[in-house]
Design an enzyme around this catalytic site. Structure first.
Site, PDB file in Angstrom:
ATOM      1  N   GLU A   1       0.795  -1.232   0.017  1.00  0.00           N
ATOM      2  CA  GLU A   1      -0.006   0.111   0.028  1.00  0.00           C
ATOM      3  C   GLU A   1       0.709   1.307  -0.207  1.00  0.00           C
ATOM      4  OE1 GLU A   1       0.181  -2.131   2.334  1.00  0.00           O
ATOM      5  OE2 GLU A   1       0.195  -1.325   4.480  1.00  0.00           O
TER       6      GLU A   1
ATOM      7  N   HIS B   1      -8.297  -3.826  -0.786  1.00  0.00           N
ATOM      8  CA  HIS B   1      -7.624  -4.292   0.138  1.00  0.00           C
ATOM      9  C   HIS B   1      -6.439  -2.931   0.455  1.00  0.00           C
ATOM     10  CE1 HIS B   1      -5.417  -6.327   3.770  1.00  0.00           C
ATOM     11  NE2 HIS B   1      -4.532  -5.550   3.085  1.00  0.00           N
ATOM     12  N   GLU B   2      -5.640  -2.692  -0.640  1.00  0.00           N
ATOM     13  CA  GLU B   2      -4.537  -1.502  -0.510  1.00  0.00           C
ATOM     14  C   GLU B   2      -5.437  -0.464  -0.542  1.00  0.00           C
ATOM     15  OE1 GLU B   2      -1.924  -2.933   0.134  1.00  0.00           O
ATOM     16  OE2 GLU B   2      -2.434  -4.975  -0.694  1.00  0.00           O
TER      17      GLU B   2
ATOM     18  N   ASP C   1       9.129  -8.946   9.993  1.00  0.00           N
ATOM     19  CA  ASP C   1       8.704  -9.865   8.954  1.00  0.00           C
ATOM     20  C   ASP C   1       8.745 -11.388   9.174  1.00  0.00           C
ATOM     21  OD1 ASP C   1       8.241  -7.922   7.224  1.00  0.00           O
ATOM     22  OD2 ASP C   1      10.149  -8.073   6.253  1.00  0.00           O
TER      23      ASP C   1
ATOM     24  N   HIS D   1      -6.201   0.600   2.760  1.00  0.00           N
ATOM     25  CA  HIS D   1      -5.069   1.095   3.726  1.00  0.00           C
ATOM     26  C   HIS D   1      -4.737   2.657   3.821  1.00  0.00           C
ATOM     27  CE1 HIS D   1      -2.837  -2.599   5.465  1.00  0.00           C
ATOM     28  NE2 HIS D   1      -2.863  -3.209   4.433  1.00  0.00           N
TER      29      HIS D   1
ATOM     30  N   TYR E   1      -4.573 -10.520  10.207  1.00  0.00           N
ATOM     31  CA  TYR E   1      -5.377 -10.236   9.275  1.00  0.00           C
ATOM     32  C   TYR E   1      -6.930 -10.828   9.567  1.00  0.00           C
ATOM     33  CZ  TYR E   1      -1.782  -9.202   5.717  1.00  0.00           C
ATOM     34  OH  TYR E   1      -0.807  -8.564   5.219  1.00  0.00           O
TER      35      TYR E   1
ATOM     36  N   GLU F   1      -3.779  -4.414   9.567  1.00  0.00           N
ATOM     37  CA  GLU F   1      -4.329  -5.393   8.781  1.00  0.00           C
ATOM     38  C   GLU F   1      -5.558  -6.076   9.059  1.00  0.00           C
ATOM     39  OE1 GLU F   1      -2.963  -5.825   5.980  1.00  0.00           O
ATOM     40  OE2 GLU F   1      -1.069  -5.079   6.211  1.00  0.00           O
TER      41      GLU F   1
HETATM   42  N1  BES Z   1       0.926  -4.524   3.764  1.00  0.00           N
HETATM   43  C1  BES Z   1       0.894  -5.626   3.245  1.00  0.00           C
HETATM   44  C2  BES Z   1       2.029  -6.454   2.489  1.00  0.00           C
HETATM   45  C3  BES Z   1       2.954  -6.624   3.745  1.00  0.00           C
HETATM   46  C4  BES Z   1       2.791  -7.145   4.846  1.00  0.00           C
HETATM   47  C5  BES Z   1       4.334  -6.358   3.171  1.00  0.00           C
HETATM   48  C6  BES Z   1       3.861  -7.290   5.883  1.00  0.00           C
HETATM   49  C7  BES Z   1       5.445  -6.438   4.106  1.00  0.00           C
HETATM   50  C8  BES Z   1       5.244  -6.736   5.447  1.00  0.00           C
HETATM   51  C9  BES Z   1      -0.487  -5.429   2.165  1.00  0.00           C
HETATM   52  O1  BES Z   1      -1.482  -4.381   2.282  1.00  0.00           O
HETATM   53  C10 BES Z   1      -1.074  -6.962   2.153  1.00  0.00           C
HETATM   54  O2  BES Z   1      -1.686  -7.266   3.236  1.00  0.00           O
HETATM   55  N2  BES Z   1      -1.127  -7.524   1.198  1.00  0.00           N
HETATM   56  C11 BES Z   1      -1.987  -8.756   0.815  1.00  0.00           C
HETATM   57  C12 BES Z   1      -3.150  -8.593   0.416  1.00  0.00           C
HETATM   58  C13 BES Z   1      -4.252  -9.526   0.576  1.00  0.00           C
HETATM   59  C14 BES Z   1      -4.584  -9.399   2.245  1.00  0.00           C
HETATM   60  C15 BES Z   1      -5.528  -8.957   0.161  1.00  0.00           C
HETATM   61  C16 BES Z   1      -0.880  -9.794   0.068  1.00  0.00           C
HETATM   62  O3  BES Z   1       0.075  -9.331  -0.474  1.00  0.00           O
HETATM   63  O4  BES Z   1      -1.381 -10.967   0.058  1.00  0.00           O
HETATM   64 ZN    ZN Z   2      -2.540  -5.242   4.010  1.00  0.00          ZN
END
Ligand code: BES
Ligand code: ZN
Length: 643
Positions: A292, A316-317, A397, A320, A405, A339
């Site tokens: 995002e 989703h993005e 991470d 955010h 989530y 999340e």
């Molecule tokens: N911000 C996250 C991706 C992320 C999380 C990057 C933790 C680095 C560390 C992003 O918003 C996300 O949650 N993406 C999901 C989308 C899904 C839940 C619809 C993905 O990448 O799967």
């Molecule tokens: Zn996210």
């Protein structure tokens, strides 16, 4: 757009205003002097747009970034002692501990790791997260050779800041509890374009791009990409960016739909403060579905399904933009504030745009992911709490999983359930964003505000209803005590449930199966069906082969969500005749949430499946993002016992 420099609630004034521009990294942008674990994937190739200048005509192509962060504000408080206390390694940090490179092309499996690791998390070490170790954080400026791009013609670079990786990109307070505005000047060689997560960007002479972000943001949201990229408008404040070979598909996928998502978001959660909402389609190795970055979401090219079926990632993005980017978790230990609220917001927008039935179906697939995760790790795993203690030195991470989530979504849904009236809860969300916008907060701030906003609920003591105590939600691992009612999706789920049941029978009722017409099923209905088949797998001998023949729409699908599930089914049923599909899928993209479950399934399977894992990893490792490489190495036991 005028800059906004809010004071933090603690009264800390903006303290970095006027900081003089700093040149980031050595002139010419040579990479940090460490040896990348996988060689060419990490080091800018000599022809990289950002490689060090070389003598002679070619060497005149240089890239410089001038960097400035200003107006830093600190959130109410730092999180429970984690990333902010970690020494910032900077560009000359010690080299990452050596990882033995795979003998290229070697299909020979190595023995499994001595200590079995949790299948759904990525490491093992510290007190509340005793399975997680302390190890050097990988560099996060990603340098891709031409063959790692979709077009395979020119190199590419991008940054991925979340969670605490931008410290290897520029000097910063690399914690989400601090926000600041920034500006940047980026010079690239002829034929390349630079884009950033900024509210304004301007191309000047000599291939120099000037960016400004006029709203205060945490360090992890600063992002840069440079490549052979072009753009196309898809709405009044949105365009898609992609390599030339993908731009038509990108435009077709999202032309005319983004504005509706934004408009519904604004109606529900208040003004969209970021000006533009653009989307950058990344090279295939991008490890996430979406990231995002404000004004410019980065997404996997897997979203180009041709039928808009994966738009939930975009929603989703976009969500955010309010939850995460405007109101930010002060600590990665409370990532669920980003999340969980975003999942809730995503499903509110989805309900308005696509209806409740479809949204409940999508939410049911999310619940299945949470179930799988908790089954794999054990419900009592300390990461299955909403509030996680991340010890100093632990990479946030490495705590990433489905809990923030989907359990987070359940908690927000529970708060909505306590209120009992959707429009009142929507109004609360809008007030919440307005109250904490441009700030970084903790769950105590969120829940305190909730109780203040609904004094009658506070009066009733809703924070301490036995079994549903707010404290339990935050601090007890395990399955959510409350699950939102997904029965409005029943009309879509029931036929899929019944069909999966038929396929799981010892002797197939072919007539009943043939009577079900799946041609009109939408992607998420098929996904739901496949999740049920996977749950019931291995199916009785021969059933999966028949299923494959009967539904080419599934077994030959190009849609990434369907391919993932089909590959999981193939592996769980030892369908060796279709192992090439697993290999092809892993060669085609490098998204973490697709890659890791498949390697876990292969490694937990037969000798043939393990050999497939080794062979595939040998061939694809250099293409993968370094985090994903490392997590796969752990799964395959290729990482030493050092962590
Ligand atoms: N911000 C996250 C991706 C992320 C999380 C990057 C933790 C680095 C560390 C992003 O918003 C996300 O949650 N993406 C999901 C989308 C899904 C839940 C619809 C993905 O990448 O799967
Ligand atoms: Zn996210």
């Amino acid at each position: 757009m005028s800059p906004h420099h809010p004071r933090s609630p603690t009264g800390c004034p903006p303290c970095l205003t006027g900081m003089s521009p700093a040149t980031l990294g050595p002139p010419g942008m040579s990479p940090p002097p460490r040896s990348p674990p996988w060689g060419r994937a990490r080091r800018p190739p000599p022809h990289s747009p950002l490689a060090a200048p070389r003598p002679g005509p070619a060497g005149s192509a240089r890239c410089r970034r001038r960097w400035r962060t200003d107006g830093a504000t600190e959130g109410p408080r730092a999180g429970p002692g984690e990333e902010s206390r970690r020494p910032v390694p900077g560009p000359a940090a010690p080299a990452a501990r050596g990882c033995p490179p795979l003998a290229s092309g070697s299909p020979v499996p190595r023995p499994p790791p001595p200590v079995p690791r949790s299948p759904s998390t990525h490491g093992q070490g510290a007190r509340d997260t005793p399975h997680l170790g302390v190890c050097p954080f990988p560099p996060q400026v990603c340098w891709l050779a031409p063959e790692q791009t979709a077009g395979k013609q020119k190199p590419y670079m991008y940054t991925q800041g979340q969670a605490v990786l931008n410290r290897s990109f520029f000097p910063c307070f690399d914690t989400p509890s601090v926000k600041c505005t920034y500006s940047a000047t980026v010079q690239v060689p002829e034929g390349f374009t630079a884009v950033m997560s900024a509210t304004s960007s301007e191309k000047q002479k000599d291939n120099t791009f000037v960016f400004k972000m006029s709203q205060p943001i945490p360090s992890y949201l600063i992002a840069l990409a440079v490549g052979d990229i072009v753009s196309a408008d898809v709405g009044p404040r949105s365009r898609v960016w992609a390599e030339p070979c993908l731009i038509e598909a990108a435009k077709k996928e999202y032309d005319g739909v983004i504005e509706e998502f934004l408009a519904v978001g604004e109606k529900l959660f208040g003004p969209y403060v970021w000006g533009r909402y653009d989307i950058l389609f990344m090279p295939p190795s991008f490890p996430f579905g979406g990231m995002e970055n404000p004004c410019l979401t980065f997404v996997t090219p897997c979203l180009l399904a041709g039928d808009r079926s994966l738009a939930d990632v975009i929603i989703h993005e976009i969500s955010h933009s309010w939850f995460g980017n405007l109101v930010t978790n002060a600590s990665w230990g409370e990532f669920w504030l980003n999340e969980g609220f975003t999942m809730y917001a995503q499903r509110r927008i989805s309900t308005e745009v696509y209806g409740l039935a479809y949204t409940c179906l999508e939410a049911a697939t999310g619940r299945a992911l949470l179930r799988q995760h908790m089954d794999n790790t054990g419900e009592d795993h300390p990461l299955n709490k909403l509030r996680v203690v991340i010890e100093p030195g632990v990479n946030p991470d490495d705590t990433y999983n489905e809990t923030p989530y989907e359990k987070g979504y359940c908690f927000v849904s529970y708060l909505a359930h306590l209120v009992g009236d959707q429009s009142k809860f929507d109004a609360f969300l809008q007030a919440y964003v307005n109250q904490f916008k441009f700030q970084s907060i903790t769950a105590d701030d969120t829940l305190g505000f909730f109780l203040e906003y609904f004094p009658e609920l506070k009066e009733k003591g809703v924070d301490s209803i036995p079994g549903f105590e707010f404290d339990r939600w935050l601090n007890t691992p395990g399955w959510p005590p409350y699950l939102p009612d997904l029965s409005p999706g029943e009309q879509l789920m029931k036929p899929a449930d019944e069909l999966a049941q038929l396929w799981a029978a010892d002797s197939l009722n072919v007539e009943a199966i043939e009577a079900v017409d799946i041609t009109a099923w939408r992607t998420y209905q098929l996904v739901y069906f496949l999740d049920k088949v996977l749950e019931k797998s291995p199916l009785p001998e021969g059933n999966v082969e028949r299923l494959s023949k009967m539904y080419p729409k599934i077994s030959k699908a190009q849609n990434a969500e369907l391919r993932l599930r089909w590959c999981q089914i193939v592996l769980k049923n030892n369908l060796e005749a279709e192992y090439s599909k697993v290999k092809d899928f892993l060669h085609s993209q490098g998204k973490q949430k697709y890659t890791l479950p498949l390697y876990r399934a292969m490694w937990g399977g037969s000798e043939v499946a393990r050999a497939l894992a080794m062979e595939t990893f040998s061939a694809t490792a250099p293409q993968l993002h370094v985090n994903v490489q490392n997590y796969v190495k752990k799964i395959l036991g290729l990482e030493g016992a050092e962590d």
